[in-house]
Design a protein around this motif. Structure first.
Motif, short mmCIF file in Angstrom:
data_model
loop_
_atom_site.label_atom_id
_atom_site.label_comp_id
_atom_site.label_asym_id
_atom_site.label_seq_id
_atom_site.Cartn_x
_atom_site.Cartn_y
_atom_site.Cartn_z
N ASN A 57 0.83 -1.22 0.00
CA ASN A 57 0.00 0.00 0.00
C ASN A 57 0.85 1.26 0.00
N GLN A 58 1.91 1.27 0.79
CA GLN A 58 2.78 2.45 0.83
C GLN A 58 3.52 2.64 -0.49
N PHE A 59 3.99 1.54 -1.08
CA PHE A 59 4.69 1.67 -2.36
C PHE A 59 3.73 2.10 -3.46
N GLN A 60 2.45 1.71 -3.36
CA GLN A 60 1.45 2.19 -4.31
C GLN A 60 1.26 3.70 -4.15
N CYS A 61 1.26 4.17 -2.91
CA CYS A 61 1.17 5.63 -2.68
C CYS A 61 2.34 6.35 -3.32
N VAL A 62 3.52 5.75 -3.22
CA VAL A 62 4.72 6.34 -3.83
C VAL A 62 4.48 6.52 -5.32
N LEU A 63 3.98 5.46 -5.98
CA LEU A 63 3.78 5.52 -7.43
C LEU A 63 2.68 6.50 -7.82
N GLU A 64 1.68 6.67 -6.95
CA GLU A 64 0.64 7.66 -7.23
C GLU A 64 1.22 9.08 -7.19
N LEU A 65 2.14 9.30 -6.26
CA LEU A 65 2.75 10.62 -6.13
C LEU A 65 3.84 10.86 -7.17
N ASP A 66 4.58 9.80 -7.51
CA ASP A 66 5.69 9.90 -8.46
C ASP A 66 5.80 8.59 -9.22
N PRO A 67 5.15 8.49 -10.38
CA PRO A 67 5.14 7.23 -11.14
C PRO A 67 6.53 6.73 -11.54
N GLN A 68 7.51 7.60 -11.54
CA GLN A 68 8.87 7.22 -11.94
C GLN A 68 9.81 7.01 -10.75
N PHE A 69 9.26 6.94 -9.53
CA PHE A 69 10.10 6.81 -8.35
C PHE A 69 10.95 5.54 -8.45
N PRO A 70 12.27 5.68 -8.32
CA PRO A 70 13.14 4.51 -8.49
C PRO A 70 12.95 3.47 -7.38
N GLY A 71 12.72 2.25 -7.80
CA GLY A 71 12.64 1.15 -6.85
C GLY A 71 11.25 0.81 -6.34
N ALA A 72 10.29 1.70 -6.46
CA ALA A 72 8.97 1.44 -5.88
C ALA A 72 8.28 0.25 -6.54
N GLN A 73 8.30 0.21 -7.88
CA GLN A 73 7.65 -0.91 -8.57
C GLN A 73 8.35 -2.22 -8.24
N ASN A 74 9.67 -2.20 -8.15
CA ASN A 74 10.42 -3.41 -7.79
C ASN A 74 10.05 -3.91 -6.40
N GLN A 75 9.85 -2.99 -5.46
CA GLN A 75 9.48 -3.37 -4.11
C GLN A 75 8.09 -4.02 -4.08
N ILE A 76 7.17 -3.50 -4.89
CA ILE A 76 5.83 -4.07 -4.97
C ILE A 76 5.92 -5.49 -5.52
N GLU A 77 6.67 -5.66 -6.59
CA GLU A 77 6.81 -6.98 -7.21
C GLU A 77 7.45 -7.97 -6.25
N MET A 78 8.46 -7.53 -5.50
CA MET A 78 9.11 -8.40 -4.54
C MET A 78 8.13 -8.83 -3.44
N ALA A 79 7.38 -7.89 -2.91
CA ALA A 79 6.42 -8.21 -1.85
C ALA A 79 5.35 -9.16 -2.36
N ARG A 80 4.87 -8.93 -3.58
CA ARG A 80 3.86 -9.83 -4.15
C ARG A 80 4.44 -11.23 -4.38
N SER A 81 5.69 -11.29 -4.77
CA SER A 81 6.35 -12.57 -4.96
C SER A 81 6.44 -13.34 -3.64
N ILE A 82 6.78 -12.63 -2.59
CA ILE A 82 6.86 -13.27 -1.27
C ILE A 82 5.49 -13.75 -0.84
N LEU A 83 4.48 -12.93 -1.04
CA LEU A 83 3.11 -13.32 -0.66
C LEU A 83 2.62 -14.50 -1.49
#
Length: 93
Positions: A57-83
């Motif tokens: 949820n926090q990383f999604q907020c990051v992307l809403e504020l800055d779609p090009q924020f470095p690392g945010a999409q990777n963190q989401i993918e990693m967390a989803r992979s773990i889940l």
């Protein structure tokens, strides 16, 4: 929010003082405009705590504020992979 405040929060996270880091992030989020940097740090805290849904949820907020924020999409993918990890051998010892 200043660079010094961000650096201080990063240091707290690195030193595993997550409770204090959360207090400072929440104070800044309540007193200033939304910041992708703060949400990213908040997401990192939730990751360290194993709170994957809240981290995403926090990383999604990051992307809403800055779609090009470095690392945010990777963190989401990693967390989803773990889940999404599933090992049937762990179910049948």
């Amino acid at each position: 929010m200043t660079e010094a405040q961000l650096k201080n929060i990063k240091t707290l996270i690195d030193q595993n003082q997550l409770g204090e880091a959360v207090v400072r992030i929440e104070q800044l989020l309540n007193s200033s405009e939304k910041s992708a940097d703060l949400h990213f740090l908040y997401g990192q805290i939730f990751q360290k705590r194993g709170e994957w849904g809240r981290a995403i949820n926090q990383f999604q907020c990051v992307l809403e504020l800055d779609p090009q924020f470095p690392g945010a999409q990777n963190q989401i993918e990693m967390a989803r992979s773990i889940l999404g990890f599933y090992n049937p051998d762990l179910m049948n010892p």
